[in-house]
Design an enzyme around this catalytic site. Structure first.
Site, PDB file in Angstrom:
ATOM      1  N   GLU A  36       1.016  -1.117  -0.250  1.00  0.00           N
ATOM      2  CA  GLU A  36       0.152  -0.280  -0.209  1.00  0.00           C
ATOM      3  C   GLU A  36       0.651   1.009   0.046  1.00  0.00           C
ATOM      4  O   GLU A  36       0.701   1.626   1.241  1.00  0.00           O
ATOM      5  CB  GLU A  36      -1.052   0.000   0.989  1.00  0.00           C
ATOM      6  CG  GLU A  36      -1.872  -1.384   1.089  1.00  0.00           C
ATOM      7  CD  GLU A  36      -2.756  -1.085   2.036  1.00  0.00           C
ATOM      8  OE1 GLU A  36      -2.825  -0.263   2.842  1.00  0.00           O
ATOM      9  OE2 GLU A  36      -4.154  -1.973   2.483  1.00  0.00           O
ATOM     10  N   GLU A  94      -5.583  -8.361   0.131  1.00  0.00           N
ATOM     11  CA  GLU A  94      -6.180  -8.514   1.050  1.00  0.00           C
ATOM     12  C   GLU A  94      -7.279  -7.978   1.258  1.00  0.00           C
ATOM     13  O   GLU A  94      -7.710  -7.105   0.109  1.00  0.00           O
ATOM     14  CB  GLU A  94      -5.659  -6.781   1.923  1.00  0.00           C
ATOM     15  CG  GLU A  94      -4.558  -7.001   2.789  1.00  0.00           C
ATOM     16  CD  GLU A  94      -3.973  -5.889   3.565  1.00  0.00           C
ATOM     17  OE1 GLU A  94      -4.911  -5.320   3.651  1.00  0.00           O
ATOM     18  OE2 GLU A  94      -2.649  -5.339   3.772  1.00  0.00           O
TER      19      GLU A  94
HETATM   20  O1  IFM Z   1      -4.907  -2.857   8.866  1.00  0.00           O
HETATM   21  C1  IFM Z   1      -4.312  -2.351   7.520  1.00  0.00           C
HETATM   22  C2  IFM Z   1      -3.444  -2.810   6.767  1.00  0.00           C
HETATM   23  O2  IFM Z   1      -1.896  -3.035   7.229  1.00  0.00           O
HETATM   24  C3  IFM Z   1      -3.313  -2.395   5.702  1.00  0.00           C
HETATM   25  N1  IFM Z   1      -4.376  -2.062   5.044  1.00  0.00           N
HETATM   26  C4  IFM Z   1      -5.886  -2.159   5.324  1.00  0.00           C
HETATM   27  C5  IFM Z   1      -5.275  -2.502   6.951  1.00  0.00           C
HETATM   28  C6  IFM Z   1      -6.852  -2.340   7.805  1.00  0.00           C
HETATM   29  O3  IFM Z   1      -7.118  -0.943   7.612  1.00  0.00           O
END
Ligand code: IFM
Length: 460
Positions: A166, A366
């Protein structure tokens, strides 16, 4: 009829080092910017930190056994850079590496395929002190040396390496901070290192983070085994068309390419989009010869973190061809201020990335949601809202695959409840509940659903 996924589809779960490991100074680890950031009063809700988190550093064997029992096929974890290079660069720390060797061996023994992320935001503090973190090229170069070292030492065991997690989150929220409407007021959300740079300097940080990724890809290719596969994990900005007419779909495609102008577009095209660059005015990054070649280095897969739509769009008679549609204040949300609920993002994200760039493989690195999970009288956790979310998300993802998006697996965020950055420990994202007092793990309803879905390779 259950919706079945293609054979070989990976049912995975994800975590990151700072959010679960604890033990910030164990076995020669150096401090990270998150260790420092959490010490500043007011930065983290309830003054919490990842100092203990879920104590995964000491409990990884039983955690992996639990993942195995739940039928997890692939596990995405991150490596803490300051465990490997306490100073960010220079002398490696063998004990730090050894932890990940033991973790990976344990995963392999359990039949779980490891996916290792090299950077999930816990930058060595030393690089922050010396170079202002990602503000200077030296950090991108040190990252490449760290990536090469890890590939040399671990690629006999880990085939899939993710460079950076990210870009948009850690750069924009770490080096500028973002304003967000929460409960009727505007709050400024800031991640470590907690800076507030001017736009021109921020543009340079974005560029150097991309450069770090590109140099790392090159280093992994040079030092890892030939079969090593590498890609980023970006929280892609997803544009959802308000209706699936050809004109609106074309508008959403154009919007996605533009909105991802700082990160995904240049990584996948090897160049910044000219309209996006023009819109930055004088706040464009300084690009040196060779930078774009590294940034556009060929990838083996593209990792997408998708939770929600970034915008809704419709077609417009104009050069750019799209306009954003205002989001209604009553639009439902999951249990995080930013988490607009619409599973369609899980369809349009992979589908439009495929339309735009045709990557050979996409992983959903994710997706998931927070929920107010508590143990019931019998010790059960009935996270019905998460179940609703995950089912709907996987149904949309299934449709994207049916329409040609080459999604080879999905990693739910997260395997366990964990330290949710500035939101602290109480924002629960896990499929497994963690009692932070006792460190007892309890699979939630969603974990049981996962188990059945993975077993049948379908949406249970
Ligand atoms: O916890 C975070 C993660 O570290 C990165 N992506 C989003 C998740 C939820 O906010």
């Amino acid at each position: 009829m259950p919706l079945r996924f293609p054979e070989g589809f990976l049912w995975g779960m994800a975590t990151s080092a700072y959010q679960i490991e604890g033990s910030p100074a164990a076995d020669g680890k150096g401090p990270s910017i998150w260790d420092s950031f959490c010490k500043v009063p007011g930065n983290i809700r309830n003054g919490e930190s990842g100092d203990v988190a879920i104590d995964h550093y000491h409990r990884f064997q039983s955690d992996v056994a639990l993942l195995r029992d739940l039928g997890v096929e692939a596990y995405r974890f991150s490596i803490s850079w300051p465990r490997i290079f306490p100073d960010g660069d220079g002398e490696p720390n063998p004990a730090g590496l050894d932890f990940y060797i033991r973790l990976v061996d344990c995963l392999l023994e359990a039949g779980i395929r490891p996916f290792a992320t090299l950077y999930h935001w816990d930058l060595p503090q030393s690089l922050q002190d010396r170079f202002g973190g990602w503000q200077r090229r030296e950090t991108a170069e040190a990252f490449a040396r760290y990536a090469g070292y890890v590939a040399r030492k671990l690629s006999d065991r880990v085939r899939d390496i993710i460079t950076i997690n990210e870009f948009r989150s850690f750069v924009d929220m770490g080096y500028r901070g973002v304003e967000m409407a929460v409960g009727g007021r505007t709050v400024r959300i800031s991640l470590a290192p907690g800076l507030a740079l001017e736009p021109k300097a921020l543009a340079q940080v974005r560029h150097l983070a991309l450069l770090g990724h590109g140099l790392a890809v090159q280093a992994i290719r040079a030092e890892g085994r030939a079969e090593t596969r590498v890609g980023p994990a970006e929280n892609v900005e997803v544009a959802v068309p308000v209706s699936a007419t050809p004109a609106n779909i074309a508008a959403a495609r154009a919007a996605m390419r533009y909105l991802n102008g700082p990160f995904l577009t240049p990584m996948l095209e090897g160049a910044y989009d000219s309209a996006w660059l023009a819109a930055q005015g004088e706040n464009t990054p300084e690009v040196q010869p060779g930078d774009m070649e590294a940034i556009g280095a060929p990838l083996d897969f593209v990792g997408l973190n998708i939770y929600r739509p970034a915008i809704y769009v419709m077609a417009e008679e104009s050069a750019r061809g799209w306009q954003p549609v205002r989001i209604n204040p009553s639009h439902p949300k999951m249990d995080s201020a930013w988490h607009l609920l619409d599973p369609e993002a899980l369809y349009w994200g992979p589908r439009l990335v495929h339309d735009l760039w045709q990557p050979e493989i996409i992983y959903l690195t994710e997706n998931g949601c927070a929920a107010k999970d508590a143990l019931g009288a019998e010790g059960e956790v009935h996270d019905t809202d998460r179940l609703m979310y995950l089912r709907a998300a996987m149904t949309a993802l299934h449709r994207a695959i049916a329409d040609g998006a080459p999604v080879a697996g999905n990693f739910f965020w997260s395997a366990f409840d964990n330290f949710e950055w500035t939101d602290g420990l109480q924002r629960r994202f896990g499929l497994v509940h963690v009692d932070y007092e006792t460190q007892v793990r309890t699979p939630k309803l969603s974990a049981h659903w996962f188990c059945e879905s993975a077993r049948t390779n379908s949406i249970a």
